[in-house]
Design an enzyme around this catalytic site. Structure first.
Site, PDB file in Angstrom:
ATOM      1  N   TYR A 114       0.844  -1.190   0.000  1.00 56.61           N
ATOM      2  CA  TYR A 114       0.000   0.000   0.000  1.00 56.61           C
ATOM      3  C   TYR A 114       0.884   1.246   0.000  1.00 56.61           C
ATOM      4  O   TYR A 114       1.794   1.361   0.820  1.00 56.61           O
ATOM      5  CB  TYR A 114      -0.920   0.020   1.230  1.00 56.61           C
ATOM      6  CG  TYR A 114      -1.928   1.143   1.118  1.00 56.61           C
ATOM      7  CD1 TYR A 114      -3.145   0.926   0.489  1.00 56.61           C
ATOM      8  CD2 TYR A 114      -1.635   2.420   1.566  1.00 56.61           C
ATOM      9  CE1 TYR A 114      -4.050   1.960   0.328  1.00 56.61           C
ATOM     10  CE2 TYR A 114      -2.536   3.460   1.407  1.00 56.61           C
ATOM     11  CZ  TYR A 114      -3.744   3.217   0.784  1.00 56.61           C
ATOM     12  OH  TYR A 114      -4.635   4.243   0.603  1.00 56.61           O
ATOM     13  N   SER A 157       6.010   8.952  14.212  1.00 54.28           N
ATOM     14  CA  SER A 157       7.450   8.705  14.157  1.00 54.28           C
ATOM     15  C   SER A 157       8.180   9.340  15.344  1.00 54.28           C
ATOM     16  O   SER A 157       7.704  10.307  15.916  1.00 54.28           O
ATOM     17  CB  SER A 157       7.953   9.297  12.841  1.00 54.28           C
ATOM     18  OG  SER A 157       9.120   8.673  12.436  1.00 54.28           O
ATOM     19  N   GLN A 178      12.550  15.196  12.122  1.00 52.04           N
ATOM     20  CA  GLN A 178      11.505  14.292  12.601  1.00 52.04           C
ATOM     21  C   GLN A 178      10.199  15.048  12.828  1.00 52.04           C
ATOM     22  O   GLN A 178       9.122  14.594  12.455  1.00 52.04           O
ATOM     23  CB  GLN A 178      11.956  13.639  13.920  1.00 52.04           C
ATOM     24  CG  GLN A 178      11.194  12.419  14.277  1.00 52.04           C
ATOM     25  CD  GLN A 178      11.325  11.361  13.205  1.00 52.04           C
ATOM     26  OE1 GLN A 178      12.314  11.298  12.487  1.00 52.04           O
ATOM     27  NE2 GLN A 178      10.306  10.547  13.052  1.00 52.04           N
ATOM     28  N   ASN A 199      -3.418   5.996   6.093  1.00 58.12           N
ATOM     29  CA  ASN A 199      -4.149   6.801   7.076  1.00 58.12           C
ATOM     30  C   ASN A 199      -4.983   5.881   7.999  1.00 58.12           C
ATOM     31  O   ASN A 199      -4.866   4.665   7.937  1.00 58.12           O
ATOM     32  CB  ASN A 199      -5.023   7.854   6.387  1.00 58.12           C
ATOM     33  CG  ASN A 199      -6.100   7.216   5.513  1.00 58.12           C
ATOM     34  OD1 ASN A 199      -6.430   6.034   5.668  1.00 58.12           O
ATOM     35  ND2 ASN A 199      -6.642   7.982   4.584  1.00 58.12           N
ATOM     36  N   HIS A 218      -1.779 -40.615  20.475  1.00 59.31           N
ATOM     37  CA  HIS A 218      -0.423 -40.224  20.080  1.00 59.31           C
ATOM     38  C   HIS A 218       0.534 -41.397  20.308  1.00 59.31           C
ATOM     39  O   HIS A 218       1.338 -41.728  19.436  1.00 59.31           O
ATOM     40  CB  HIS A 218       0.049 -39.025  20.908  1.00 59.31           C
ATOM     41  CG  HIS A 218      -0.512 -37.705  20.470  1.00 59.31           C
ATOM     42  ND1 HIS A 218      -1.848 -37.430  20.500  1.00 59.31           N
ATOM     43  CD2 HIS A 218       0.089 -36.587  19.974  1.00 59.31           C
ATOM     44  CE1 HIS A 218      -2.050 -36.184  20.044  1.00 59.31           C
ATOM     45  NE2 HIS A 218      -0.887 -35.663  19.724  1.00 59.31           N
ATOM     46  N   ASP A 241      16.883   7.183   6.126  1.00 53.40           N
ATOM     47  CA  ASP A 241      15.518   7.288   5.590  1.00 53.40           C
ATOM     48  C   ASP A 241      15.500   7.016   4.088  1.00 53.40           C
ATOM     49  O   ASP A 241      14.544   6.464   3.551  1.00 53.40           O
ATOM     50  CB  ASP A 241      14.971   8.712   5.803  1.00 53.40           C
ATOM     51  CG  ASP A 241      14.630   8.988   7.256  1.00 53.40           C
ATOM     52  OD1 ASP A 241      14.498   8.032   8.025  1.00 53.40           O
ATOM     53  OD2 ASP A 241      14.501  10.178   7.616  1.00 53.40           O
ATOM     54  N   GLU A 249       1.077 -37.212  29.170  1.00 50.94           N
ATOM     55  CA  GLU A 249       0.103 -36.147  28.882  1.00 50.94           C
ATOM     56  C   GLU A 249      -1.297 -36.699  28.644  1.00 50.94           C
ATOM     57  O   GLU A 249      -2.199 -35.956  28.265  1.00 50.94           O
ATOM     58  CB  GLU A 249       0.577 -35.334  27.668  1.00 50.94           C
ATOM     59  CG  GLU A 249       1.894 -34.617  27.938  1.00 50.94           C
ATOM     60  CD  GLU A 249       2.299 -33.637  26.841  1.00 50.94           C
ATOM     61  OE1 GLU A 249       1.621 -33.591  25.799  1.00 50.94           O
ATOM     62  OE2 GLU A 249       3.291 -32.923  27.050  1.00 50.94           O
ATOM     63  N   GLU A 267      12.187   4.609  17.931  1.00 54.65           N
ATOM     64  CA  GLU A 267      12.224   4.152  16.545  1.00 54.65           C
ATOM     65  C   GLU A 267      13.599   4.476  15.930  1.00 54.65           C
ATOM     66  O   GLU A 267      14.276   3.601  15.424  1.00 54.65           O
ATOM     67  CB  GLU A 267      11.101   4.871  15.780  1.00 54.65           C
ATOM     68  CG  GLU A 267      10.960   4.451  14.355  1.00 54.65           C
ATOM     69  CD  GLU A 267      10.004   5.358  13.578  1.00 54.65           C
ATOM     70  OE1 GLU A 267       9.587   6.412  14.103  1.00 54.65           O
ATOM     71  OE2 GLU A 267       9.682   5.016  12.426  1.00 54.65           O
ATOM     72  N   HIS A 268      13.984   5.751  15.985  1.00 54.39           N
ATOM     73  CA  HIS A 268      15.297   6.174  15.498  1.00 54.39           C
ATOM     74  C   HIS A 268      16.125   6.656  16.688  1.00 54.39           C
ATOM     75  O   HIS A 268      15.648   7.452  17.487  1.00 54.39           O
ATOM     76  CB  HIS A 268      15.188   7.370  14.553  1.00 54.39           C
ATOM     77  CG  HIS A 268      14.256   7.172  13.406  1.00 54.39           C
ATOM     78  ND1 HIS A 268      12.928   7.527  13.447  1.00 54.39           N
ATOM     79  CD2 HIS A 268      14.465   6.649  12.170  1.00 54.39           C
ATOM     80  CE1 HIS A 268      12.368   7.236  12.279  1.00 54.39           C
ATOM     81  NE2 HIS A 268      13.256   6.708  11.493  1.00 54.39           N
ATOM     82  N   GLN A 281     -10.837   0.423   0.689  1.00 52.61           N
ATOM     83  CA  GLN A 281     -11.277  -0.386  -0.450  1.00 52.61           C
ATOM     84  C   GLN A 281     -10.100  -1.121  -1.095  1.00 52.61           C
ATOM     85  O   GLN A 281     -10.238  -2.269  -1.539  1.00 52.61           O
ATOM     86  CB  GLN A 281     -12.067   0.454  -1.468  1.00 52.61           C
ATOM     87  CG  GLN A 281     -11.352   1.656  -2.070  1.00 52.61           C
ATOM     88  CD  GLN A 281     -11.485   2.925  -1.236  1.00 52.61           C
ATOM     89  OE1 GLN A 281     -11.714   2.869  -0.028  1.00 52.61           O
ATOM     90  NE2 GLN A 281     -11.318   4.073  -1.870  1.00 52.61           N
ATOM     91  N   HIS A 308       7.393  15.777  10.177  1.00 52.12           N
ATOM     92  CA  HIS A 308       6.532  14.705   9.666  1.00 52.12           C
ATOM     93  C   HIS A 308       5.085  14.850  10.106  1.00 52.12           C
ATOM     94  O   HIS A 308       4.165  14.535   9.365  1.00 52.12           O
ATOM     95  CB  HIS A 308       7.009  13.337  10.178  1.00 52.12           C
ATOM     96  CG  HIS A 308       8.003  12.680   9.279  1.00 52.12           C
ATOM     97  ND1 HIS A 308       7.714  12.344   7.989  1.00 52.12           N
ATOM     98  CD2 HIS A 308       9.287  12.286   9.485  1.00 52.12           C
ATOM     99  CE1 HIS A 308       8.776  11.770   7.435  1.00 52.12           C
ATOM    100  NE2 HIS A 308       9.744  11.725   8.321  1.00 52.12           N
TER     101      HIS A 308
END
Lengths: 424, 424
Positions: free
Chosen positions: A121, A229, A251, A206, A412, A353, A407, A319-320, A183, A254
């Protein structure tokens, strides 16, 4: 920027968008429509949300050719070199099927198989990032995934931005459909007349895309659902405050909910960075976004010493992480939780990046405690291989039946006994 | 057993327990209670659900000593050998941190770090399986996880079954708490006075445990939520119908919703297996469960030829696959989707369930299309390592700023420019 003297525990201000009930319902309805009406639903929803009535979803050769006319030569060259670097790095992650053998004929192993098909995506609008396409497509290609399907909403002219078309074509993506939102996710998971279903969906989106991915999880696999981020800079008195301020702002631009944090034992540096952030912020095109992020989610933590600063970094599990200390390489072993670690003054976050090679899809919101950057393993799965010879079963059968009966699983045990009896 | 001539597409009858609304609410309330009242809530909930008022949750030395007195010598020896085999297999999965260097000083790599702490859930009652403890604890230990916490509900005598205690002790588990259900999951995720929180929860459980795991996901990581178990046997005319029937039943005795399926191009074998299943079923202790499973979820698919049979197997993407054909090893490459592949007449599924070494926690419900057996990677995470020298940034800085500006991210470009300017 707030300067805070750290005393004990810190943590990221976590924000996980769960979506409103209205958004949830909208996504459920969209998925049901696509399942029921296929392409027809996609057409109608694309007209509704993207404002374009398409004749066909498939990207055409002509669109791609036009994109090459539009793109600057310098950008094309940079895209090509970035692709090469990212491919080279991910190729090093690839794992092979292996097998171990024993003298009694036993063979045990792990087969590594690429997923059959993956959907990528790509968000529309300003977030249609070429770099994001590279980072999601390349590990799948390196893994050996045969079918990669890219989806992204059309612009109002009914096509994609030139950068997106060129990047996808340079990567060799063959199936591209101009459809976005929940969709597109539904189409990838359940299929339509045009789009055959895939096994895993990756890529950012989103809130509607995120909710749709959550909803189809189980039917297909999904990647992690990324939060806003974050960057954490760990720095000592030798670090350059101009670099640090610039990186924090890269950063912050963003997203108003992005976090930019400096952790340092040096109060002087803390003050210099706070001042420099104000200076640099002034001339930024995305000043409003960056200022909101710094105001609400930015912070400078001042610690007693470097050891305590490292401790704070591990608590944040960013994250970074940038390490701007005198001997950054020696600290790798002490850093336990971080998606990506950028070492030294010249390893600014944008190096990773866009260009260096490692993936920029990283665990956000403190999940670096237990999650990894997107990588080739995410596009393969393993199968255990077990071969026991008659001799191996003769030697070990009794132990296996003992464990099965411990068991209370008699069938088995009998499955083994049937084989042992055969020998008599 | 139903014998079905396959014509086209087949798939597993999938069943994912989502839980009723009442169950969901109960779990939410339990989690809130544990978050608010800690140990006190655990005590009260344990009394309510397990019928025991405990003084302390921690397993004592005395309990472990008593368990050793109880356990048969033969079982202890089998447990020890199984542990050794499982450890050996998983040790081969371990990955190391790596780094690649370039002449311009660039260093790129992937750091592999074990998770700090893991919680292992062990179901109570009849499902308190020693094998399950081994399969969940060993990969975490091999990964290097320092803190492993085991939780399981107490029996009515206030303790655990001897097999569970002995297995945990043999594995070297240090933290063991007698608490189960959703309350145990909540305690692991959020912590109480006695139980410090962990980073990931693994292990099977009933619907309440599954719902609780889903609810705390994000706060901590979880393993997959397993569906009912499945076996698919792929066999040709040379296969022994007695073995096949026994193996199908060993799966069927687990759960009325377990699936046991034979896929074969040989009609004669199909009939023989169907007959033999009836014979063997007759004397099974868990006859009722197994019969229900065979009736509702069992099937024999007869195909035109072996190629078509393999195609059916790949469509089913089974958790367990047994290959009882003349040359089983030559088929490994053709099998694309299976959690574990058992090859040849002596590799009965229980060989892998208990003893051989590969993990028995496998992707169910057709998720072998994209998921893997539990393995050492599940208990580690990766961090990217990026070091750029001044020379490397000089050489590549312009390409990075070009890409950043192509995406409209000016602050990203400036973070690089600040470094390039410094040189002038």
């Amino acid at each position: 920027m707030k300067i805070i003297n750290v005393t004990k525990n810190v943590s990221l201000k976590r924000t996980i968008e769960a979506g409103t009930e209205t958004q949830q319902q909208a996504v459920t309805q969209i998925i049901e429509k696509v399942k029921a009406y296929g392409d027809e639903a996609l057409m109608a929803l694309t007209e509704k949300f993207d404002g374009v009535r398409l004749q066909s979803f498939a990207v055409t050769k002509e669109e791609i050719e036009r994109a090459y006319e539009e793109i600057e030569e310098e950008a094309l060259a940079a895209i090509r070199e970035a692709i090469e670097n990212i491919r080279d790095f991910h190729a090093r992650q690839k794992r092979e099927t292996w097998i171990t053998t024993k003298e009694d004929g036993t063979m045990l192993g792990q087969k590594v198989t690429p997923l059959d098909s993956v959907g990528v995506y790509v968000p529309g609008g300003r977030a249609a990032y070429p770099s994001s396409i590279m980072m999601n497509v390349i590990p799948a290609q390196v893994a050996g995934v045969e079918r990669i399907v890219m989806v992204s909403p059309p612009q109002s002219n009914g096509s994609w931005p030139a950068g997106v078309l060129v990047t996808a074509n340079e990567l060799g993506v063959k199936e591209m459909y101009k459809v976005g939102g929940a969709q597109a996710v539904a189409a990838l998971a359940y299929g339509t007349e045009t789009i055959a279903p895939i096994d895993k969906i990756v890529g950012p989106g989103n809130i509607y895309v995120a909710l749709a991915k959550r909803a189809v999880f189980g039917q297909v696999d999904i990647d992690m659902i990324a939060g806003p981020s974050e960057i954490v800079v760990l720095a000592d008195e030798k670090a350059n405050p101009i670099f640090i301020a610039a990186d924090l702002l890269s950063q912050a631009e963003h997203d108003p909910m992005a976090s930019a944090i400096l952790v340092t034992p040096c109060e002087k540096l803390a003050q210099k960075v706070a001042d420099e952030v104000i200076v640099q912020l002034e001339t930024l095109p995305k000043k409003d976004i960056a200022a909101a992020s710094i105001q609400d989610y930015g912070a400078i933590y001042v610690t007693q010493d470097l050891a305590e600063a490292i401790d704070v970094v591990n608590q944040l599990a960013p994250e970074h992480l940038e390490v701007l200390t005198e001997e950054p390489l020696t600290l790798i072993g002490k850093i336990k939780h971080a998606g990506a670690i950028f070492l030294g003054p010249y390893s600014s976050e944008p190096v990773g990046d866009y260009f260096a090679g490692p993936n920029h899809v990283l665990p956000t919101n403190g999940t670096a405690r237990f999650s990894s950057p997107l990588n080739v393993d995410d596009f393969t799965k393993k199968s255990s291989i077990i071969y026991y010879s008659q001799a191996a079963l003769q030697a070990n059968g009794k132990k296996i039946t003992t464990l099965a009966r411990l068991e209370g699983l008699e069938a088995h045990a009998r499955a083994i006994d049937k084989r042992l009896e055969e020998e008599k």
